[in-house]
Motif scaffolding. Structure first.
Motif, short mmCIF file in Angstrom:
data_model
loop_
_atom_site.label_atom_id
_atom_site.label_comp_id
_atom_site.label_asym_id
_atom_site.label_seq_id
_atom_site.Cartn_x
_atom_site.Cartn_y
_atom_site.Cartn_z
N LEU A 140 0.81 -1.21 0.00
CA LEU A 140 0.00 0.00 0.00
C LEU A 140 0.85 1.26 0.00
CD1 LEU A 140 -2.89 -0.85 2.41
CD2 LEU A 140 -3.05 -0.32 0.01
N TRP A 143 1.22 3.85 -2.75
CA TRP A 143 0.24 4.91 -3.01
C TRP A 143 0.62 6.22 -2.36
CZ3 TRP A 143 -3.31 4.54 -6.59
CH2 TRP A 143 -3.70 3.28 -7.00
N VAL A 147 -1.02 9.90 -3.26
CA VAL A 147 -1.91 10.56 -2.31
C VAL A 147 -1.39 11.95 -1.99
CG1 VAL A 147 -2.68 10.52 0.08
CG2 VAL A 147 -2.84 8.47 -1.30
N PHE A 158 -11.70 16.24 -12.14
CA PHE A 158 -12.41 14.96 -12.23
C PHE A 158 -13.37 15.01 -13.41
CE2 PHE A 158 -11.31 15.23 -7.73
CZ PHE A 158 -10.69 14.03 -7.56
N HIS A 713 -20.88 13.67 -15.22
CA HIS A 713 -19.85 12.67 -15.50
C HIS A 713 -19.60 11.83 -14.26
CE1 HIS A 713 -18.00 13.79 -19.47
NE2 HIS A 713 -18.95 14.68 -19.31
N LEU A 714 -19.52 10.55 -14.46
CA LEU A 714 -19.22 9.64 -13.35
C LEU A 714 -17.76 9.78 -12.96
CD1 LEU A 714 -20.98 6.46 -14.62
CD2 LEU A 714 -21.33 7.40 -12.37
N ILE A 715 -17.50 9.78 -11.67
CA ILE A 715 -16.11 9.80 -11.20
C ILE A 715 -15.80 8.42 -10.64
CG2 ILE A 715 -14.50 10.87 -9.63
CD1 ILE A 715 -16.36 13.32 -9.66
N PRO A 717 -13.29 5.48 -8.97
CA PRO A 717 -12.15 5.45 -8.04
C PRO A 717 -10.84 5.30 -8.80
CG PRO A 717 -13.70 3.67 -7.56
CD PRO A 717 -14.25 4.42 -8.70
N LEU A 718 -9.74 5.61 -8.13
CA LEU A 718 -8.43 5.46 -8.75
C LEU A 718 -8.23 4.03 -9.20
CD1 LEU A 718 -5.74 7.30 -6.65
CD2 LEU A 718 -6.63 7.90 -8.86
N PRO B 248 -12.16 6.57 -1.89
CA PRO B 248 -11.96 6.10 -3.27
C PRO B 248 -10.73 6.69 -3.95
CG PRO B 248 -13.72 7.69 -3.19
CD PRO B 248 -13.30 7.47 -1.77
N MET B 249 -10.05 7.65 -3.31
CA MET B 249 -8.86 8.25 -3.92
C MET B 249 -7.59 7.93 -3.14
SD MET B 249 -9.38 9.89 -6.68
CE MET B 249 -10.89 9.48 -7.51
N GLU B 250 -7.73 7.45 -1.94
CA GLU B 250 -6.56 7.14 -1.13
C GLU B 250 -6.72 5.71 -0.62
OE1 GLU B 250 -6.49 10.25 1.77
OE2 GLU B 250 -6.33 11.77 0.23
N ALA B 251 -5.88 4.82 -1.14
CA ALA B 251 -6.13 3.39 -0.99
C ALA B 251 -6.14 2.92 0.46
CB ALA B 251 -5.08 2.61 -1.76
N PHE B 252 -5.39 3.60 1.32
CA PHE B 252 -5.23 3.06 2.67
C PHE B 252 -6.06 3.77 3.72
CE2 PHE B 252 -1.50 5.31 1.06
CZ PHE B 252 -1.66 6.51 1.71
N HIS B 253 -6.91 4.68 3.31
CA HIS B 253 -7.71 5.40 4.29
C HIS B 253 -9.16 4.90 4.28
CE1 HIS B 253 -4.85 9.06 4.46
NE2 HIS B 253 -4.59 8.20 5.40
N PRO B 292 -16.97 10.91 -4.36
CA PRO B 292 -16.05 10.26 -5.29
C PRO B 292 -14.74 11.01 -5.48
CG PRO B 292 -18.02 11.03 -6.39
CD PRO B 292 -18.26 11.19 -4.95
N THR B 293 -14.69 12.28 -5.08
CA THR B 293 -13.43 13.01 -5.17
C THR B 293 -12.50 12.68 -4.01
OG1 THR B 293 -14.34 14.87 -3.96
CG2 THR B 293 -14.49 14.96 -6.34
N LYS B 295 -12.45 13.89 -1.10
CA LYS B 295 -12.11 15.04 -0.27
C LYS B 295 -13.06 15.20 0.91
CE LYS B 295 -8.81 16.72 -2.85
NZ LYS B 295 -7.46 16.59 -2.36
N SER B 335 -22.25 9.54 -7.82
CA SER B 335 -20.94 9.39 -8.46
C SER B 335 -20.47 10.64 -9.18
CB SER B 335 -20.96 8.25 -9.47
OG SER B 335 -21.71 7.20 -8.98
N ASP B 336 -21.34 11.63 -9.39
CA ASP B 336 -20.83 12.86 -9.99
C ASP B 336 -20.46 13.87 -8.90
OD1 ASP B 336 -23.34 13.31 -9.17
OD2 ASP B 336 -24.02 14.37 -10.95
N SER B 337 -20.54 13.44 -7.66
CA SER B 337 -20.16 14.24 -6.49
C SER B 337 -20.99 15.51 -6.34
CB SER B 337 -18.67 14.57 -6.49
OG SER B 337 -18.43 15.81 -7.04
N LYS B 338 -22.16 15.53 -6.92
CA LYS B 338 -23.00 16.73 -6.84
C LYS B 338 -24.13 16.57 -5.83
CE LYS B 338 -22.07 19.68 -10.50
NZ LYS B 338 -20.70 19.96 -10.09
#
Lengths: 757, 445
Positions: A140, A143, A147, A158, A713-715, A717-718, B248-253, B292-293, B295, B335-338
């Motif tokens: 891990l 990453w 990050v 995004f 738009h769909l976001i 995951p990484l 979804p943006m930080e694998a270990f959190h 999904p961002t 943040k 998923s569009d974070s809105k």
């Protein structure tokens, strides 16, 4: 127990893979494994167990009494007795077989070693978990940079991966196409008849073939040509290199002259043949001349020229050489005469010929331009500096120049002066300052530098108020200088003040009119006795002026008044207290510092007169000209009488009257969290981000949002695939299925080892 | 005679089309603008006020369920589709743009405990109190056909949660233990357990897809590695964790929603101390979902409100509530974070804006620029007392408000007591424990 140990030892020797499935956490006992055949045996066992309950020797080895098909490997015993089973016992039946001799030898050599008891399930699991965890957390950590990068990014956009618009290749569209109208059909017919290809290289097969074909002869000719050019190029290069290596100056001069002559000839020829080309050539020549002029080759700044300049006084030839060079320079610097449009301009041109000189050309030019401030500004910085320092000096040199015959001397002087300045400037005039401080008393010098700055500031203010004639001009010029120089100035000033007045510590206010530079100049004058008398006279005049002013302002008004009033108020007890405090702070004068601070605060809070005079309205302006006194009087707005200060009668207190309660409600009280210093915070607040104060581009850059998303738009995951090679190329499911099968005892052992470390 | 006059190039002052803005020549010299800061301050103040004026986050309420909404799921490919499971075993599929229910399935007897969609969006899975796992087709049956699941798996115990793998045809259920299933099989490929309590939720890591996290009712959070088929580590907190959600943006959190009114963000490599403790709720936190961002995240609580927290802040940025909304059981960030959806006890699904004062729909570039500028101004002047006060101002229902006060008093009392104890005991015997360390009971290897 013995038996189990032996068995395990055996297992370790044989290392068979079948044993992997053995549940090794499990204490092996003979009684359990053996009893599957018949009830008789069970009965016997029970009896034994019962009998053993009483006796001490509870452990009796089981023995095999009859042959059976299913033989367990775990209840092999040495015969009857409670001895340890040795490997050699097992080898006995094989003794007769000669074919196994080598194996036997090997086996005999092996030292029997018993294995440890396998771990319990709990421990084994823990080891497994720990190993897995360390592995996963290591994985891990790849990453981390991503990050971090995402967190620090100015802007995150995004969705992250660009969705490419699906563009179907032309062939696909084409094949799906069906002709409907007759026009389309016709077009298609035409296309298909010629076998016109649809995709990228839009060439028919015939065209392609013709392109490919190139006759052999043609190719040969082409090759030969190429070879020839290459050879020629190499010859030429070699020659150039050879010529370049020749060291003889004469040779090069000769070549150069020859070239020049040649070009001249060609030019003349051109002039006859086609004037337009000649004009172009002329332009080129002009350019070359300009370049030459830029190089400062003939300016007399070279080593040779300098040495000659020194020799020129004594050596006629050297003088001649210099003059020759000067003439060359003149020739070069003279503008080529282009036929002007108006006659008047021509006259101007001829009238305003610039006299070429050696080093001080620019200075002289400036002088020739008179007191035009625009010309002053256009000079480069170094020239300007020189100007500032030698303002009266240059006037003198200008006058000397007009006389004509003393010109070389003047030049030399200028040269010297220049070099002297250069010497002084980088060293920040330290030696001079130190020299001067030697004269004055040591104690005052030790006062902190901060004081000087303050004093300096006050000077500025007082000067500005007075608006004195010479000082302000110098001052304004000085203020334009680079900030590094301010230090130098301060030091010089300090030295100057020390010398002039000799009593710095006592007074808070003194009016200083003079400038350090003239002072410096003066010193230099003293060192050089053969200076021009005219300039020195001017100098003296100036010095006198300075002295006068100093005398007038040397009395320190505030301090002398403030001190006694305080002292009067004190009672005897207070005096005693004060004495103690004074003794405690013998070294640093706290009281005086405080008083000074207070007087400064008072001074700063006082409303000042407002001078609204605009120079240039109704009268001439320029360097040395100032608005008339009458005008100044008329436009001076007197400061209103202010209320008496709250701390007027409180000698030990400074009350800040500037604080506004209404404004304070809007102000930040403490430095907020991410900032460590209030200056940081103030800086961020003071930089405007709005379009009113920034250009459009800067505004856009400053207001970029931290996260920008797209509507609808769909976001996602990484994606792990994009980062590092160690992430899964195989699917997790398949890995799981395969790993389930092969969790062998070997691995467990390794894990155990790793955990033990 | 030659007449001299000024001439200007019209390109410099005439706009190209009438849609352009008039060019205003400006001198940006800062000495000419002595009131930059005060002017920007006023602008910032106005922007903050306007933000509060336009803060109308509630968009729609989707009603139709006949019992409390127990679980929600997003469609992985379509923004407008949402699935919800209720306490009476009914599953509904909603169209958000039309704000209507598209399809209703009586999926289970008893609660629908969990619902999740397949990564491709063609089918979804539900688990219920009737000990079954059912897979359903996303698009409804044809005319005349009966509503039937694609597959049904009969289990031995009740499943309390389900989550689908992000890439592979595998899913995980939880109950007595965590089972990992291949879609094609009726038996789990592997089941992992550690301890003997019932596990309330299981979640796959969206980035490193072989990682799972689960939380059980014996107050612990357990992490698993699916490839090595073993649990990794366990952390025991003060109280029970209801659910977790991976960033979804930080694998270990990941963030855990706890019964003790707090949320804890953990770095899974260092479980002994949470990275951040998020506190603002006044009752148990029941669900959490990340934007999904990555943040921000949203949390649903038993105190009838949902809150939005920035990941790196311990206090919430926003609180949403309505009079009719009861205990919020589940929440999802679209998923569009809105937008944010929440399902609550009183049978409704509510749709909220993620940014309360955001203008919906397509913005012109000038609107966008103005918006960006206002955001930056608010950010720049956020420490100024007036701006801060206005930006923080929220109306709260009386129950929450009074509870906040009450808890503040309690916390203060506790703090004072501890301080006193420290004062009156041997120095060093009552150590100062940071808020983050306080709530972790133990980490089990």
């Amino acid at each position: 127990m013995n038996v189990t140990r032996n068995v395990v030892g055996l297992l370790a020797l044989s290392q068979q893979e079948e044993l992997v499935d053995l549940p090794n956490h499990y204490p092996l006992s003979t009684s359990e494994d053996e009893g599957d055949s018949d009830g008789e045996r069970k009965c016997q066992k029970l009896l034994e167990a019962v009998s053993s309950l009483g006796g001490r020797n509870s452990w009796k080895l089981a023995e095999r009494s009859e042959a059976s098909l299913i033989m367990s490997e775990f209840n092999v015993t040495s015969e009857g007795s409670g001895e340890k089973l040795v490997l050699s016992d097992l080898l006995e039946p094989a003794a007769t077989l000669s074919s196994l001799a080598t194996v036997k030898k090997q086996l005999l050599r092996v030292k029997s070693k018993t294995l440890d008891i396998p771990l319990g399930k709990k421990e084994a699991d823990q080891i497994l978990r720990e190993a897995a965890f360390s592995k996963t957390s290591q994985m891990l950590s790849k990453w981390d940079p991503i990050v971090l990068q995402n967190r620090q990014a100015e802007q995150l956009v995004f969705p992250m991966e660009k969705e490419l618009p699906a563009v179907a290749p032309l062939e696909h569209v084409f094949t799906g196409w069906k002709t409907r109208t007759p026009l389309e059909q016709e077009v298609f017919n035409v296309l298909h008849k010629n076998k016109q290809p649809v995709t990228d290289p839009l060439l028919t097969p015939v065209e392609k073939a013709s392109l490919k074909a190139m006759s052999l002869e043609e190719a040969k000719i082409h090759r030969a040509e190429l070879q020839r050019t290459r050879a020629l190029q190499s010859y030429y290069e070699a020659r150039a290199r050879r010529e370049k290596k020749i060291k003889s100056k004469k040779y090069h001069k000769f070549i150069k002259k020859g070239k020049a002559k040649k070009t001249l000839k060609e030019f003349e020829q051109l002039l006859k043949d086609c004037p337009s080309a000649a004009l172009q050539e002329l332009g080129k020549m002009e350019e070359a001349r300009a370049k030459e002029r830029m190089t400062l080759k003939h300016q007399g700044s070279g080593k040779w020229a300098k040495s000659k300049a020194i020799m020129a006084r004594y050596d006629l030839e050297a003088r001649k050489a210099i003059q020759e060079q000067l003439a060359k320079n003149k020739e070069l610097t003279q503008k080529l005469q282009v036929i002007p449009e108006n006659e008047e301009e021509e006259e101007e041109c001829t009238g305003g010929g610039v006299i070429p000189t050696s080093d001080g050309v620019k200075d002289l030019q400036v002088n020739a331009a008179g007191l035009n401030p625009w010309m002053l500004k256009s000079c480069n910085s170094s020239a300007q500096r020189g100007e500032i320092k030698t303002d009266p000096e240059q006037l003198a040199s200008g006058s000397s120049e007009s006389e004509g015959d003393e010109r070389p001397v003047a030049e030399e002087l200028l040269l010297k002066e220049r070099s002297f300045q250069q010497r002084v400037e980088p060293n920040s005039a330290k030696p001079v300052g130190s020299q001067e401080t030697e004269d004055s008393s040591g104690q005052e010098v030790s006062e902190p530098g901060l004081l000087f700055q303050k004093l300096h500031k006050e000077d500025h203010q007082s000067e500005q108020q007075k608006g004195s004639s010479v000082g302000t001009v110098l001052q304004s010029q000085r203020e334009e200088l680079a900030p590094e120089e301010s230090l130098v100035f301060q030091k010089l000033e300090r030295a100057h003040v020390l010398e002039e007045q000799g009593e710095l510590g006592k007074e808070g206010h003194y009016q200083k009119e003079g400038h350090p530079r003239p002072m410096l100049k003066e010193e230099w004058k003293e060192r050089n006795p053969h200076s021009i008398p005219d300039s020195s006279r001017r100098k003296k005049k100036k010095e006198q002026m300075i002295d006068l002013q100093n005398l007038l302002t040397a009395r320190s008004p505030v301090k002398s008044l403030a001190l006694p009033t305080v002292e009067e108020l004190e009672d005897e007890v207070e005096i005693h207290h004060k004495q103690i405090i004074k003794e405690a702070f013998a070294g640093d004068d706290v009281i005086r510092e405080f008083l000074k601070e207070k007087s400064e605060a008072v001074e700063a809070n006082k409303s000042k007169d407002l001078d609204l005079t605009l120079p240039g309205w109704g009268e001439w302006v320029g360097v040395g000209l100032n608005p008339s006194a009458k005008k100044r009087r008329r436009f001076l707005v007197k400061a209103p009488e202010s209320f008496p200060r709250k701390d007027k009668n409180l000698p030990n207190v400074i009350i800040n009257e500037k604080r506004n309660i209404h404004a304070a409600a809007h102000q930040v009280q403490a430095v907020p969290h991410p900032f460590t210093h209030h200056q940081q915070f103030e800086r961020t607040i003071q930089n405007p981000i709005g379009y009113t104060w920034n250009t459009q581009r800067a505004f856009q850059k400053l207001t970029v949002p931290k996260v920008s998303t797209k509507l609808g738009h769909l976001i996602k995951p990484l994606k792990a695939e994009n980062v590092g090679s160690c992430s899964s190329s195989r699917s997790d499911l398949s890995v799981l299925q395969s790993s389930r099968k092969q969790l062998s005892r070997k691995q467990l052992k390794q894990l155990k080892k790793s955990s033990a470390h | 005679m030659k007449v001299k006059m000024l001439s200007r190039n019209p390109d410099n002052y005439v706009r190209e089309t009438k849609l352009d803005i008039q060019r205003v020549p400006r001198n940006y010299d800062p000495t000419l603008h002595p009131f930059e800061v005060p002017r920007e301050y006023v602008r910032a103040l106005n922007a903050t006020k306007l933000e509060r004026v336009f803060a109308k986050p509630f968009l729609a309420s989707l009603d139709g369920h006949r019992d409390g909404v127990n679980c929600l799921a997003k469609h992985p490919k379509s923004l407008s589709t949402v699935l919800s499971g209720a306490c009476d075993g009914e599953v509904k599929i909603w169209n958000l743009t039309k704000r209507k229910c598209v399809r209703t399935i009586q999926a289970h007897e008893g609660f629908v405990r969990g619902i999740c969609t397949r990564f491709c969006g063609t089918s979804f899975f539900t688990v219920g109190d009737d000990k079954t796992v059912k897979q359903w087709r996303m698009d409804g049956p044809g005319c005349g056909e009966e509503e039937e699941p694609l597959h049904t798996i009969l289990g031995k115990t009740v499943y309390t949660g389900i989550d689908h793998h992000w890439k592979d045809p595998a899913f995980a259920t939880c109950g007595q233990q965590v089972d990992i299933w291949d879609e094609q099989r009726t038996n789990p490929i592997c089941s992992m357990n550690w301890g003997f309590d019932s596990i309330s939720s299981v979640k796959f890591n969206p980035i490193e897809t072989y990682l799972l996290g689960s939380c059980a009712s014996d107050r612990n959070i357990v992490l698993y590695d699916m490839r090595q088929a073993t649990p990794l580590k366990k952390v025991i907190l003060d109280m029970r964790t209801n659910t977790i959600c991976w960033n979804p943006m930080e694998a270990f959190h990941f963030t855990a929603a706890n019964e003790d009114y707090n949320l804890y963000t953990f770095d899974m490599r260092a479980l002994d101390m949470p990275v951040m403790v998020h506190m603002d709720h006044v009752s148990a936190v029941l669900d959490v979902d990340y934007s999904p961002t990555g943040k921000e995240f949203v949390s649903a609580s038993f105190d009838k409100s949902i809150r939005i927290f920035p990941v790196d802040k311990s206090r919430s940025r926003e609180v949403y509530h309505t009079k009719r909304m009861q205990h919020v059981i589940c929440v999802k960030w679209t998923s569009d974070s809105k937008y944010i959806m929440c399902g609550s006890d009183e049978m409704n699904i509510r749709l909220w804006k993620a940014n309360a004062s955001e203008k919906l729909g397509v913005l012109t570039s000038r609107e966008k620029a103005a918006n960006d500028y206002n955001q930056k101004l608010k950010e720049k002047f956020q420490y100024h007392p007036h701006v801060k006060r206005i930006a923080r101002h929220r109306h709260l229902p009386k129950s929450i408000y009074s509870q906040i006060q009450e808890q503040r008093v309690m916390r203060e009392a506790r703090r004072r007591k501890e301080m006193n104890r420290r004062k009156h005991s041997k120095p060093g015997s009552v150590p100062i424990v940071s808020e983050r360390k306080k709530h972790v009971v133990a980490v089990v290897k």
